[in-house]
Design an enzyme around this catalytic site. Sequence first.
Site, PDB file in Angstrom:
ATOM      1  N   LYS A  13       5.092  15.080  -1.694  1.00  0.00           N
ATOM      2  CA  LYS A  13       5.617  14.336  -2.847  1.00  0.00           C
ATOM      3  C   LYS A  13       5.395  15.090  -4.163  1.00  0.00           C
ATOM      4  CE  LYS A  13       3.324  10.483  -2.529  1.00  0.00           C
ATOM      5  NZ  LYS A  13       2.528  10.657  -1.300  1.00  0.00           N
ATOM      6  N   ARG A  88       2.450   1.747  -3.808  1.00  0.00           N
ATOM      7  CA  ARG A  88       1.845   2.017  -2.515  1.00  0.00           C
ATOM      8  C   ARG A  88       1.580   0.730  -1.748  1.00  0.00           C
ATOM      9  NH1 ARG A  88      -0.521   7.353  -3.802  1.00  0.00           N
ATOM     10  NH2 ARG A  88      -1.787   8.131  -2.111  1.00  0.00           N
ATOM     11  N   ARG A 122      -4.643  21.935   2.291  1.00  0.00           N
ATOM     12  CA  ARG A 122      -4.124  21.827   0.931  1.00  0.00           C
ATOM     13  C   ARG A 122      -5.088  22.410  -0.099  1.00  0.00           C
ATOM     14  NH1 ARG A 122      -1.754  16.329  -1.391  1.00  0.00           N
ATOM     15  NH2 ARG A 122      -3.886  15.556  -1.241  1.00  0.00           N
ATOM     16  N   ARG A 152      -9.389  19.373  -2.998  1.00  0.00           N
ATOM     17  CA  ARG A 152      -9.788  18.083  -3.553  1.00  0.00           C
ATOM     18  C   ARG A 152     -10.913  17.460  -2.738  1.00  0.00           C
ATOM     19  NH1 ARG A 152      -4.319  14.809  -4.286  1.00  0.00           N
ATOM     20  NH2 ARG A 152      -5.632  13.292  -3.232  1.00  0.00           N
ATOM     21  N   ARG A 163      -6.957   7.685   4.819  1.00  0.00           N
ATOM     22  CA  ARG A 163      -5.754   7.635   3.987  1.00  0.00           C
ATOM     23  C   ARG A 163      -4.495   7.491   4.832  1.00  0.00           C
ATOM     24  NH1 ARG A 163      -7.042  12.865   0.899  1.00  0.00           N
ATOM     25  NH2 ARG A 163      -4.931  12.806   0.088  1.00  0.00           N
TER      26      ARG A 163
HETATM   27  P1  ADP Z   1      -2.136  11.712  -1.693  1.00  0.00           P
HETATM   28  O1  ADP Z   1      -0.697  11.491  -2.005  1.00  0.00           O
HETATM   29  O2  ADP Z   1      -2.419  13.066  -1.176  1.00  0.00           O
HETATM   30  O3  ADP Z   1      -2.757  10.635  -0.844  1.00  0.00           O
HETATM   31  P2  ADP Z   1      -2.872  10.863  -4.415  1.00  0.00           P
HETATM   32  O4  ADP Z   1      -3.330  11.858  -5.410  1.00  0.00           O
HETATM   33  O5  ADP Z   1      -1.531  10.251  -4.599  1.00  0.00           O
HETATM   34  O6  ADP Z   1      -3.001  11.612  -3.023  1.00  0.00           O
HETATM   35  O7  ADP Z   1      -3.927   9.656  -4.328  1.00  0.00           O
HETATM   36  C1  ADP Z   1      -5.322   9.864  -4.178  1.00  0.00           C
HETATM   37  C2  ADP Z   1      -6.036   8.516  -4.084  1.00  0.00           C
HETATM   38  O8  ADP Z   1      -5.852   7.777  -5.301  1.00  0.00           O
HETATM   39  C3  ADP Z   1      -5.531   7.574  -2.995  1.00  0.00           C
HETATM   40  O9  ADP Z   1      -6.132   7.846  -1.740  1.00  0.00           O
HETATM   41  C4  ADP Z   1      -5.946   6.202  -3.564  1.00  0.00           C
HETATM   42  O10 ADP Z   1      -7.318   5.963  -3.356  1.00  0.00           O
HETATM   43  C5  ADP Z   1      -5.724   6.377  -5.055  1.00  0.00           C
HETATM   44  N1  ADP Z   1      -4.363   5.930  -5.457  1.00  0.00           N
HETATM   45  C6  ADP Z   1      -3.346   6.727  -5.916  1.00  0.00           C
HETATM   46  N2  ADP Z   1      -2.236   6.005  -6.168  1.00  0.00           N
HETATM   47  C7  ADP Z   1      -2.542   4.713  -5.858  1.00  0.00           C
HETATM   48  C8  ADP Z   1      -1.816   3.481  -5.876  1.00  0.00           C
HETATM   49  N3  ADP Z   1      -0.521   3.413  -6.268  1.00  0.00           N
HETATM   50  N4  ADP Z   1      -2.470   2.345  -5.500  1.00  0.00           N
HETATM   51  C9  ADP Z   1      -3.748   2.371  -5.112  1.00  0.00           C
HETATM   52  N5  ADP Z   1      -4.491   3.498  -5.045  1.00  0.00           N
HETATM   53  C10 ADP Z   1      -3.903   4.663  -5.416  1.00  0.00           C
END
Ligand code: ADP
Length: 206
Positions: A13, A88, A122, A152, A163
Site C-alpha cells: 500500500k 481498517r 521489509r 520497524r 497483524r
Molecule cells: P502495515 O500496513 O504494515 O500493517 P501500518 O503502518 O499501516 O502498517 O500500521 C501499523 C500499526 O498502526 C497497525 O498494526 C495498527 O496497530 C496501527 N494502525 C494503523 N492504522 C490504523 C487504523 N486505521 N486503525 C487502527 N490501528 C491502526
Amino acid sequence: MNIILLGAPFSGKGTLARKIVADFGLVQISTGDLFRENIKNGTDVGKLANTYIDKGQLVPDSVTIAMLEKRISADDCQKGFILDGFPRTIEQAKALENLAKIDAIINLEVPFDEIRRRALGRRTCSKCGEIYNTATYNKTTCEKCGSPLFQRDDDNLETVNNRLEVYENQTAPLINFYADRLFVVQGAKDPETTYKPVKNFLKGRI
Ligand code: ADP
Ligand code: ZN
C-alpha cells in the site's frame, strides 16, 4: 480526488500510494505513519497507540477516527488525499462516510504466501520513507537519498502474525462493505507492474 487504498499489511500500500502521490499531486495519509510520528513526539495519542502497535493490534476506533478527522481537515488535504491504512474496521468506514467524499477505492490483492515472504524482509528509509525488501534489495542505505534503512519494531515474527490475523478478522470485511465500488488490482509482482492499471484507472476518473 479522494482515494482509499485497501490491502493487507505488506501488500505494498505504502509503495503504491507514493507512486499515486507523485503522479496525481495528492496528499498521502498513512494512519500508521501518523501514529509513529505521535510516538516519536511522545504525545498522549502516541503513548496510547504504542501499547496496541507493539502487540500488532488495532488502535481503538475512537482515537484513530479523531486523529484522521483532524488530519483531513488540514489545508493541504483540500487538493485531495489518498488514505493508506484507513479505514481498517467497518466502524471506521462508517465514520469516514460523514467526514469526506470518496471518489475511488482500490483493493491491492496479494496472495497470502507472498505476504508472508515479504513480511520479515521489509526495510524502511529513515529519512525519505522509501520502502525496500531484502529479497530484492540487499544494501543497507537508501538508493534515493543515501540514508540508513531500518526494520520497524513491529515487523517481528510475533507481531506480524497478529497483524495478519487482525487483518483477516477486522479489515478484510471492508472488501464486502465496498464491494460495488471496488477497483481490484493484483499486487504480487513488482511495483511498476502493480501501478500501471491503477494509473490508467485513476486517469479515467479525473
Ligand atoms: P502495515 O500496513 O504494515 O500493517 P501500518 O503502518 O499501516 O502498517 O500500521 C501499523 C500499526 O498502526 C497497525 O498494526 C495498527 O496497530 C496501527 N494502525 C494503523 N492504522 C490504523 C487504523 N486505521 N486503525 C487502527 N490501528 C491502526
Ligand atoms: Zn531515502
